[in-house]
Scaffold this active site. Sequence first.
Site, short mmCIF file in Angstrom:
data_model
loop_
_atom_site.label_atom_id
_atom_site.label_comp_id
_atom_site.label_asym_id
_atom_site.label_seq_id
_atom_site.Cartn_x
_atom_site.Cartn_y
_atom_site.Cartn_z
N ASP A 10 0.84 -1.19 0.00
CA ASP A 10 0.00 0.00 0.00
C ASP A 10 0.89 1.25 0.00
O ASP A 10 2.07 1.18 0.34
CB ASP A 10 -0.91 0.01 1.24
CG ASP A 10 -1.88 1.18 1.20
OD1 ASP A 10 -2.67 1.25 0.24
OD2 ASP A 10 -1.82 2.05 2.09
N SER A 11 0.28 2.36 -0.35
CA SER A 11 1.02 3.63 -0.32
C SER A 11 1.37 4.05 1.11
O SER A 11 2.24 4.89 1.31
CB SER A 11 0.17 4.71 -0.98
OG SER A 11 -1.09 4.79 -0.34
N CYS A 73 -3.96 -0.89 -2.34
CA CYS A 73 -4.25 0.52 -2.65
C CYS A 73 -5.01 0.64 -3.98
O CYS A 73 -4.58 0.10 -5.00
CB CYS A 73 -2.92 1.25 -2.73
SG CYS A 73 -3.03 2.96 -3.22
N GLU A 153 -6.78 9.04 8.78
CA GLU A 153 -5.41 8.90 9.33
C GLU A 153 -5.31 9.57 10.70
O GLU A 153 -4.51 9.16 11.54
CB GLU A 153 -4.39 9.53 8.38
CG GLU A 153 -4.35 8.79 7.07
CD GLU A 153 -2.96 8.44 6.59
OE1 GLU A 153 -1.99 9.01 7.09
OE2 GLU A 153 -2.88 7.58 5.69
N CYS A 184 -11.19 3.28 -1.85
CA CYS A 184 -9.96 3.80 -1.24
C CYS A 184 -9.76 3.03 0.06
O CYS A 184 -10.73 2.75 0.77
CB CYS A 184 -10.11 5.29 -0.95
SG CYS A 184 -8.76 5.97 0.03
N HIS A 186 -8.87 3.76 2.88
CA HIS A 186 -9.26 4.39 4.14
C HIS A 186 -10.78 4.36 4.39
O HIS A 186 -11.23 4.52 5.52
CB HIS A 186 -8.80 5.85 4.17
CG HIS A 186 -7.32 6.01 4.23
ND1 HIS A 186 -6.48 5.48 3.28
CD2 HIS A 186 -6.53 6.62 5.14
CE1 HIS A 186 -5.22 5.77 3.60
NE2 HIS A 186 -5.23 6.47 4.72
N1 DGL Z 1 -4.21 3.91 -0.41
C1 DGL Z 1 -4.80 4.95 -1.23
C2 DGL Z 1 -5.97 4.37 -2.04
O1 DGL Z 1 -6.54 3.35 -1.70
C3 DGL Z 1 -5.23 6.15 -0.40
C4 DGL Z 1 -4.06 6.95 0.17
C5 DGL Z 1 -3.21 7.58 -0.91
O2 DGL Z 1 -3.66 8.55 -1.56
O3 DGL Z 1 -2.09 7.10 -1.10
O4 DGL Z 1 -6.33 4.92 -3.06
#
Ligand code: DGL
Length: 259
Positions: A10-11, A73, A153, A184, A186
């Site tokens: 993930d990012s 992600c 977050e 997403c 989150h």
């Molecule tokens: N993990 C990213 C997503 O699911 C959200 C956070 C980011 O912008 O890196 O798109």
Amino acid sequence: MIPKKIGLFDSGVGGISVLGNLINSKTFEEIIYYGDTARVPYGTRSKETIIQYSLEALDFFKQFKLDLLVVACNTISAYGLEAMQKATNYPIIGVIEPGVLALTNNLQNKDSKILVLGTKATIQSQLYQTLLENQGYSCINSLATSLFVPLVEEGIFGGKILESVMEYYFQDYTEKPDAIILGCTHFPLISKTIAHYFQNKFPTPNKPILIHSGIAIMEYLKAKYTLQKPSIASKVTFYASDNLEKLKKTADLWLKEIN
Ligand code: DGL
């Protein structure tokens, strides 16, 4: 191939929302989580940069000899997945195709109103929209709700601030969606608050179907692979490009919140 040792990319911390489902499946011996916390968010970056970062993550995972890599992600799944798949000889699965499949399994009426939520990059990629249209759905709205990311977050899963951000994004909606894709990492953390918002605004008995990437990816893996018997306590190891301690703290909080 029976996937036993899998990676989760993930990012940043977001992929923890998918990790919970992988752990709960009790089918993987080892899960190696890598969050690029030094460079999060990806969702505001260009396609080229997202591809570059995604390929760099593959270099990190090389040392582990994975059976399979899950990209948690949505932003990376939208832009980086294809380049990653071409660069490796083991399977890499993103969350977008499984999410669309989960929706088609749960929503037969092709005139249903679908709302896709995601980062700016995910929504701009149009990938969810295209795949849904290919499945015959014709009533698709999509919305970049980027402000949800820093709120989650910050540990804000409900309350006044979140409600007013929801009002800001959803105020123009005059109809209740039949399904909402939480596109997403989150957003599953605030899925109850999102559902509650629409239920309050449109108090009809039918509740929107919510598509959560973690559930969708497990359904997809079960359909596509032979998995081990669900009896395993996975060994989870966390790696981060910055501030590993913060990632681990978030993992503790989110895994409790989601379970
Ligand atoms: N993990 C990213 C997503 O699911 C959200 C956070 C980011 O912008 O890196 O798109």
